[in-house]
Motif scaffolding. Structure first.
Motif, PDB file in Angstrom:
ATOM      1  N   GLY A  83      15.314   1.945  35.359  1.00 10.49           N
ATOM      2  CA  GLY A  83      14.788   2.133  36.707  1.00 10.49           C
ATOM      3  C   GLY A  83      15.504   1.288  37.737  1.00 10.49           C
ATOM      4  N   MET A  84      15.885   0.070  37.371  1.00  9.48           N
ATOM      5  CA  MET A  84      16.594  -0.808  38.311  1.00  9.48           C
ATOM      6  C   MET A  84      18.041  -0.374  38.514  1.00  9.48           C
ATOM      7  SD  MET A  84      15.061  -4.538  37.391  1.00  9.48           S
ATOM      8  CE  MET A  84      15.896  -5.306  38.760  1.00  9.48           C
ATOM      9  N   GLU A  85      18.664   0.178  37.465  1.00  4.31           N
ATOM     10  CA  GLU A  85      20.071   0.568  37.559  1.00  4.31           C
ATOM     11  C   GLU A  85      20.266   1.958  38.145  1.00  4.31           C
ATOM     12  OE1 GLU A  85      21.761   0.069  33.697  1.00  4.31           O
ATOM     13  OE2 GLU A  85      21.498  -2.108  33.721  1.00  4.31           O
ATOM     14  N   THR A  86      19.257   2.804  38.092  1.00  2.00           N
ATOM     15  CA  THR A  86      19.405   4.175  38.608  1.00  2.00           C
ATOM     16  C   THR A  86      18.525   4.337  39.843  1.00  2.00           C
ATOM     17  OG1 THR A  86      17.713   5.003  37.090  1.00  2.00           O
ATOM     18  CG2 THR A  86      19.987   5.106  36.340  1.00  2.00           C
ATOM     19  N   SER A  87      17.474   5.091  39.716  1.00  2.00           N
ATOM     20  CA  SER A  87      16.548   5.272  40.831  1.00  2.00           C
ATOM     21  C   SER A  87      15.128   5.392  40.287  1.00  2.00           C
ATOM     22  CB  SER A  87      16.898   6.537  41.627  1.00  2.00           C
ATOM     23  OG  SER A  87      16.653   7.694  40.845  1.00  2.00           O
ATOM     24  N   LEU A  88      14.176   5.166  41.142  1.00  2.62           N
ATOM     25  CA  LEU A  88      12.780   5.266  40.736  1.00  2.62           C
ATOM     26  C   LEU A  88      12.447   6.694  40.317  1.00  2.62           C
ATOM     27  CD1 LEU A  88      10.058   3.916  40.394  1.00  2.62           C
ATOM     28  CD2 LEU A  88       9.596   4.361  42.801  1.00  2.62           C
ATOM     29  N   ARG A  89      12.968   7.664  41.039  1.00  2.00           N
ATOM     30  CA  ARG A  89      12.722   9.072  40.698  1.00  2.00           C
ATOM     31  C   ARG A  89      13.221   9.397  39.297  1.00  2.00           C
ATOM     32  NH1 ARG A  89      14.634  13.539  44.757  1.00  2.00           N
ATOM     33  NH2 ARG A  89      12.731  12.849  45.732  1.00  2.00           N
ATOM     34  N   TYR A  90      14.435   8.978  38.984  1.00  2.00           N
ATOM     35  CA  TYR A  90      15.001   9.229  37.657  1.00  2.00           C
ATOM     36  C   TYR A  90      14.175   8.528  36.586  1.00  2.00           C
ATOM     37  CZ  TYR A  90      18.315   9.350  33.794  1.00  2.00           C
ATOM     38  OH  TYR A  90      18.905   9.532  32.571  1.00  2.00           O
TER      39      TYR A  90
END
Length: 108
Positions: free
Chosen positions: A12-19
């Motif tokens: 979640g920290m490295e990508t996005s909250l949606r992903y």
């Protein structure tokens, strides 16, 4: 399950909250399919391999863009080649330029 939670937090920290939310839901479904009440790291790994985030998707597109089917169309349009769709891009641009040069501009 704590390891899986830490892994999801890192994703979640490295990508996005949606992903990350989509990953949580899908990993939960994978765990259900295994008839497990808890999401394990294997579920997250499986889902991570199946669904890519924007960054990995962009990287994939940049790496393999020459292998896509419509890559030739973009190269043909760049050189003004008629690709058989009935539109001659360069001829249309020339016609627009000629008509703009021929018509007097009105200044108010």
């Amino acid at each position: 399950a704590d390891d899986a939670l830490e892994l999801m937090a890192r994703i979640g920290m490295e990508t996005s909250l949606r992903y990350a939310i989509h990953m949580i839901i899908t990993a939960s479904l994978a765990a259900e399919r295994r008839k497990s009440a808890e999401v394990e790291i294997e579920d997250i790994k499986k889902v991570y391999r199946l669904f890519v985030d924007v960054k990995r998707s962009t990287q994939y597109l940049m790496e393999y863009n020459k292998e896509f089917m419509f890559n030739e169309l973009d190269e043909d349009a760049e050189y003004g080649v008629d690709n058989g769709d009935g539109d001659d891009v360069e001829a249309e641009d020339d016609e627009l330029a000629d008509s703009a040069a021929a018509s007097p501009s009105k200044k108010e």
